[in-house]
Scaffold this motif. Structure first.
Motif, mmCIF file in Angstrom:
data_model
loop_
_atom_site.group_PDB
_atom_site.id
_atom_site.type_symbol
_atom_site.label_atom_id
_atom_site.label_comp_id
_atom_site.label_asym_id
_atom_site.label_seq_id
_atom_site.Cartn_x
_atom_site.Cartn_y
_atom_site.Cartn_z
ATOM 1 N N GLU A 98 0.826 -1.213 0.000
ATOM 2 C CA GLU A 98 0.000 0.000 0.000
ATOM 3 C C GLU A 98 0.856 1.257 0.000
ATOM 4 O O GLU A 98 0.567 2.233 -0.695
ATOM 5 C CB GLU A 98 -0.912 0.019 1.224
ATOM 6 C CG GLU A 98 -2.153 -0.829 1.113
ATOM 7 C CD GLU A 98 -3.166 -0.475 2.193
ATOM 8 O OE1 GLU A 98 -3.487 0.721 2.331
ATOM 9 O OE2 GLU A 98 -3.621 -1.387 2.902
ATOM 10 N N PHE A 99 1.910 1.226 0.795
ATOM 11 C CA PHE A 99 2.804 2.381 0.903
ATOM 12 C C PHE A 99 3.460 2.658 -0.455
ATOM 13 O O PHE A 99 3.548 3.815 -0.893
ATOM 14 C CB PHE A 99 3.857 2.105 1.964
ATOM 15 C CG PHE A 99 4.554 3.333 2.484
ATOM 16 C CD1 PHE A 99 3.841 4.415 2.957
ATOM 17 C CD2 PHE A 99 5.939 3.406 2.496
ATOM 18 C CE1 PHE A 99 4.472 5.550 3.436
ATOM 19 C CE2 PHE A 99 6.590 4.533 2.973
ATOM 20 C CZ PHE A 99 5.860 5.608 3.437
ATOM 21 N N THR B 58 2.249 1.792 -3.349
ATOM 22 C CA THR B 58 1.198 2.232 -4.265
ATOM 23 C C THR B 58 0.878 3.711 -4.071
ATOM 24 O O THR B 58 0.801 4.481 -5.041
ATOM 25 C CB THR B 58 -0.082 1.394 -4.042
ATOM 26 O OG1 THR B 58 0.173 0.042 -4.399
ATOM 27 C CG2 THR B 58 -1.241 1.925 -4.893
ATOM 28 N N ASN B 59 0.738 4.140 -2.822
ATOM 29 C CA ASN B 59 0.283 5.496 -2.523
ATOM 30 C C ASN B 59 1.391 6.537 -2.529
ATOM 31 O O ASN B 59 1.124 7.718 -2.778
ATOM 32 C CB ASN B 59 -0.431 5.521 -1.177
ATOM 33 C CG ASN B 59 -1.699 4.687 -1.178
ATOM 34 O OD1 ASN B 59 -2.356 4.552 -2.195
ATOM 35 N ND2 ASN B 59 -2.043 4.122 -0.033
ATOM 36 N N CYS B 60 2.601 6.126 -2.243
ATOM 37 C CA CYS B 60 3.693 7.100 -2.072
ATOM 38 C C CYS B 60 4.823 6.963 -3.086
ATOM 39 O O CYS B 60 5.675 7.851 -3.182
ATOM 40 C CB CYS B 60 4.275 6.997 -0.657
ATOM 41 S SG CYS B 60 3.072 7.232 0.654
ATOM 42 N N ASN C 45 3.089 3.466 -7.311
ATOM 43 C CA ASN C 45 2.694 2.067 -7.540
ATOM 44 C C ASN C 45 3.839 1.231 -8.119
ATOM 45 O O ASN C 45 3.608 0.240 -8.822
ATOM 46 C CB ASN C 45 1.467 1.987 -8.469
ATOM 47 C CG ASN C 45 0.742 0.662 -8.315
ATOM 48 O OD1 ASN C 45 0.671 0.094 -7.232
ATOM 49 N ND2 ASN C 45 0.212 0.153 -9.418
ATOM 50 N N GLU D 130 -7.328 -2.356 0.095
ATOM 51 C CA GLU D 130 -6.697 -1.327 0.914
ATOM 52 C C GLU D 130 -7.148 -1.445 2.373
ATOM 53 O O GLU D 130 -8.203 -1.998 2.666
ATOM 54 C CB GLU D 130 -7.069 0.068 0.398
ATOM 55 C CG GLU D 130 -6.676 0.318 -1.046
ATOM 56 C CD GLU D 130 -5.186 0.542 -1.215
ATOM 57 O OE1 GLU D 130 -4.577 1.172 -0.339
ATOM 58 O OE2 GLU D 130 -4.626 0.088 -2.230
ATOM 59 N N LEU E 238 -5.150 3.494 4.745
ATOM 60 C CA LEU E 238 -4.023 4.398 4.508
ATOM 61 C C LEU E 238 -4.408 5.484 3.519
ATOM 62 O O LEU E 238 -5.138 5.215 2.576
ATOM 63 C CB LEU E 238 -2.839 3.601 3.937
ATOM 64 C CG LEU E 238 -1.935 2.886 4.937
ATOM 65 C CD1 LEU E 238 -0.888 2.074 4.203
ATOM 66 C CD2 LEU E 238 -1.262 3.888 5.851
#
Length: 544
Positions: free
Chosen positions: A475-476, A478-480, A483, A541, A544
Motif C-alpha cells: 500500500e505504501f 502504491t500510494n507514495c 505504484n 486497501e 491508509l
C-alpha cells in the motif's frame, strides 16, 4: 539457609516470585539451570525460535499483569531474543530474561558462542545484570523482578555464566528489596489531583484517551468509573483498545492515523483532554497538535512521557490505578451536582460512521466483514492477538471487546508477534478463547510455533489473512511511490492448510462468506489448535 548450586537457587527464586511457567530454548551455557528445572515444578514451554520465547513471555505478562520469564543460551540464543526484548520495552511489558553465558574466565576472549548480551540489549532493557558473584544470586533476582514489575514496567535481563550456575552458595531469598537509586513514584501529587478534578468539572467537552498503561497499571476498571461518574466520552489508542467496552455509549473508537471518524472528531473538538497511560506516539498525535485552546491533563507513571509530544497543563506522575483512585476520592468531596455532557455526546454520536462493507470478487472474503462476523461467535472473554500489517488494522477497527483484550505490537511494530504472544496469553488464561490474527507475511515468520501448540497442547486458534503480499508495504509503495511494487510479492508461499495438516492441526480454507461463517463456527467450537486460512483480495486497501 540452604546449601545449593546457583542453578538450583535460580529455580527457587522463580518459585518465590510465583513463576509456574516459563518459555525458552536450551543450550550448553544454560544447561545447569535446565537440569534444575527438570527437578522443579516449573513448566517449561519449548519454542522453536528464541525470539518467540520472548514474545510468548510478553503475551503471558500482558494477561497476568506480572513479570513473565523467558530463557535462552549464550551467543546466538541470547542475541535472538533482542527483538522480543525491544518489543517488550517499547510497549512497557514486564519481563525477566535469563540468558546463559560462557564461563567467567572466558568472557572477552571471543570463545565459542560468546556475545556481550548485556551490552547488546542495553538500549532495550530497564536494567541488566551480569551475575559475577554466586552469593549475589538471590539479591539480583529479587531486584530484577521488582524493577520489571514496578514503575514503568519493562524487561530486565540476567546473564549468568555457566561456571557461576555450577557454584554452590548458602541460599535464602529476601522478603523485601530496597534500591536506593530506584524509587518509582506511585501516588499522585495532591495539589495536581485537585487541579485535575477542577478542570474536569469545568470542562464542557471533556475527553479521555485510554492508553495501554491502563492495562499494565491495572487501572481500566477505575477509568470506567471515572468516565461514568463525570459522563466523559472515551477514545483509545491502539494499545488501549478494550480498556473501555466497545459497546459502551461513552466509547467513541480508536484514535490515530488508522482510527475512526468519531475519535478524530472528539479529539479535534474537545476542550479538556485527559490522557491516561498513553504516551501518544507519532501515529496518534497529529490531530492534537492543531489545537491551541486545549487543557491537557496527562497521567503517567513515567515523567519522561509527560509533555513529550503534547503540551501538558496538569501533569500527574504516578501509578495509574492509585492516581485514578485519588481522583475518585477527590470527587467524593465535591458537593455540587456532577456535570452531564449530553450535547457533547450527541455531537460525537452524529460523527459515528459505520462504513458499509464493500463486496469483493468471487473467491475472496472482505477481511473487515470477516472480523465483524467473527465478533458474533466469540465469547465475552476473548483475547485477540493481532500481528503487524494490514491485518492489524482490519482487526483493530472492527473487533468488539466487551470484556476481552486486544494484544499487538504497538511501539516496535514487530511482525511475527501474534502467534507466540497468543501462546503466552493462552498459557496465562487457559479458559479464555485466544485467537491469533496474522497476514501471510507475518505468519511465515512464526509458522514453526505450530509445533509448540501441538507439543504443549496449547489451543490457540490461528487466522491467516492470505493476500500473497506484504500488504502494508505494498500500500505504501502504491500510494507514495507511484505504484512501483518491489520486493512485496509473496509468490512461492506454501499451502497453509497443508502445513497445518503436516502438524496434525485441524484447518480450513475459506474463499467466500458462506464458507467463512462455517470456518468461524468450526474454529470457535474446537478445543484444539485450529488454523483458518482466509483468502483476501490481493490489492484490498486498509485505510491508509
Amino acid at each position: 539457609m540452604e546449601r545449593m548450586t546457583v542453578a538450583e537457587a535460580m529455580t527457587k527464586c522463580l518459585e518465590a516470585e510465583g513463576i509456574t511457567e516459563i518459555f525458552g530454548y536450551p543450550g550448553a551455557a544454560i544447561c545447569p539451570f535446565y537440569d534444575e528445572l527438570y527437578k522443579s515444578n516449573i513448566k517449561h514451554v519449548l519454542v522453536r525460535h528464541e525470539v518467540n520465547a520472548g514474545h510468548a513471555a510478553s503475551g503471558y505478562a500482558r494477561i497476568t499483569g506480572k513479570p513473565a520469564v523467558c530463557v535462552a543460551t549464550s551467543g546466538p540464543g541470547a542475541l535472538n531474543l533482542i527483538t522480543a526484548i525491544a518489543t517488550a520495552y517499547m510497549d512497557s511489558v514486564p519481563m525477566v530474561i535469563i540468558t546463559g553465558q560462557v564461563n567467567s574466565d572466558q568472557i572477552g576472549r571471543d570463545v565459542f558462542q560468546e556475545a556481550d548480551i548485556t551490552g547488546s540489549a542495553e538500549p532495550f532493557v530497564k536494567h541488566s545484570y551480569l551475575l559475577k558473584r554466586p552469593e549475589d544470586t538471590a539479591e539480583v533476582f529479587k531486584r530484577a523482578f521488582y524493577i520489571a514489575g514496578t514503575g514503568r514496567r519493562g524487561p530486565v535481563l540476567i546473564d549468568v555464566p555457566c561456571d557461576i550456575q555450577k557454584a554452590e552458595i548458602d541460599f535464602e531469598y529476601p522478603e523485601t528489596v530496597d534500591i536506593r537509586s530506584y524509587r518509582p513514584s506511585s501516588k499522585g501529587n495532591g495539589f495536581q489531583i485537585k487541579r485535575a478534578v477542577n478542570a474536569m468539572l469545568k470542562a464542557e467537552k471533556p475527553l479521555i484517551i485510554a492508553g495501554g498503561g491502563l492495562f499494565t497499571g491495572n487501572g481500566a476498571e477505575l477509568m470506567k468509573k471515572l468516565a461514568e461518574r463525570l459522563d466523559i466520552p472515551v477514545i483509545s489508542t491502539l494499545m488501549g483498545l478494550g480498556a473501555m467496552p466497545t459497546d459502551s455509549p461513552l466509547y467513541f473508537g480508536m484514535l490515530g492515523m488508522h482510527g475512526c471518524e468519531s475519535a478524530k472528531c472528539a479529539v479535534n473538538n474537545c476542550d479538556t483532554l485527559i490522557l491516561l497511560g498513553a504516551r501518544l506516539s507519532d501515529r496518534t498525535t497529529a490531530p492534537i497538535f492543531r489545537k491551541s485552546d486545549l487543557t491537557v491533563i496527562h497521567i503517567d507513571i513515567d515523567p519522561a512521557e509527560i509533555g513529550k509530544t503534547v503540551e501538558t497543563n496538569v501533569p500527574i506522575v504516578g501509578d495509574i490505578s492509585i492516581v485514578l483512585g485519588q481522583l475518585l476520592e477527590q470527587l467524593d468531596t465535591v458537593e455540587e451536582t456532577l456535570p452531564k455532557h449530553d450535547l457533547w455526546k450527541k455531537t460525537l454520536d452524529e460523527s459515528r460512521r459505520d462504513a458499509p462493507i464493500k463486496p469483493v470478487e468471487k473467491g475472496y472474503v472482505n477481511p473487515k466483514w470477516f472480523i465483524r462476523e467473527l465478533n458474533k461467535y466469540l465469547p465475552t472473554r476473548s483475547i485477540v492477538v493481532a500481528d503487524v500489517g494490514e491485518n492489524q488494522f482490519w482487526t483493530a477497527a472492527n473487533i468488539e471487546l466487551k470484556n476481552g483484550r486486544l494484544l499487538t505490537s504497538g511501539g516496535m511494530g514487530t511482525m511475527g508477534y501474534s502467534l507466540p504472544a497468543a501462546m503466552g496469553a493462552k498459557c496465562a488464561e487457559p479458559n479464555a478463547e485466544v485467537i491469533a490474527v496474522c497476514g501471510d507475511g507475518s505468519f511465515q515468520m512464526e509458522m514453526p510455533e505450530l509445533a509448540t501448540l501441538v507439543q504443549h497442547d496449547i489451543a490457540v486458534k490461528v487466522i491467516v489473512m492470505r493476500n500473497r503480499y506484504l500488504g502494508m508495504v505494498r500500500e505504501f509503495q502504491t500510494n507514495c511511490y507511484g505504484n512501483r511494487l518491489y520486493a512485496v510479492s509473496l509468490d512461492g508461499s506454501p499451502d497453509y492448510t497443508k502445513i497445518a495438516d503436516a502438524y496434525g492441526i485441524e484447518n480450513m480454507l475459506v474463499d467466500g462468506e458462506e464458507a467463512a461463517v462455517e470456518g468461524i463456527k468450526r474454529l470457535t467450537a474446537s478445543k484444539k489448535p485450529f488454523l483458518l486460512e482466509v483468502a483476501v483480495p490481493e490489492l484490498l486497501e486498509t485505510i491508509l
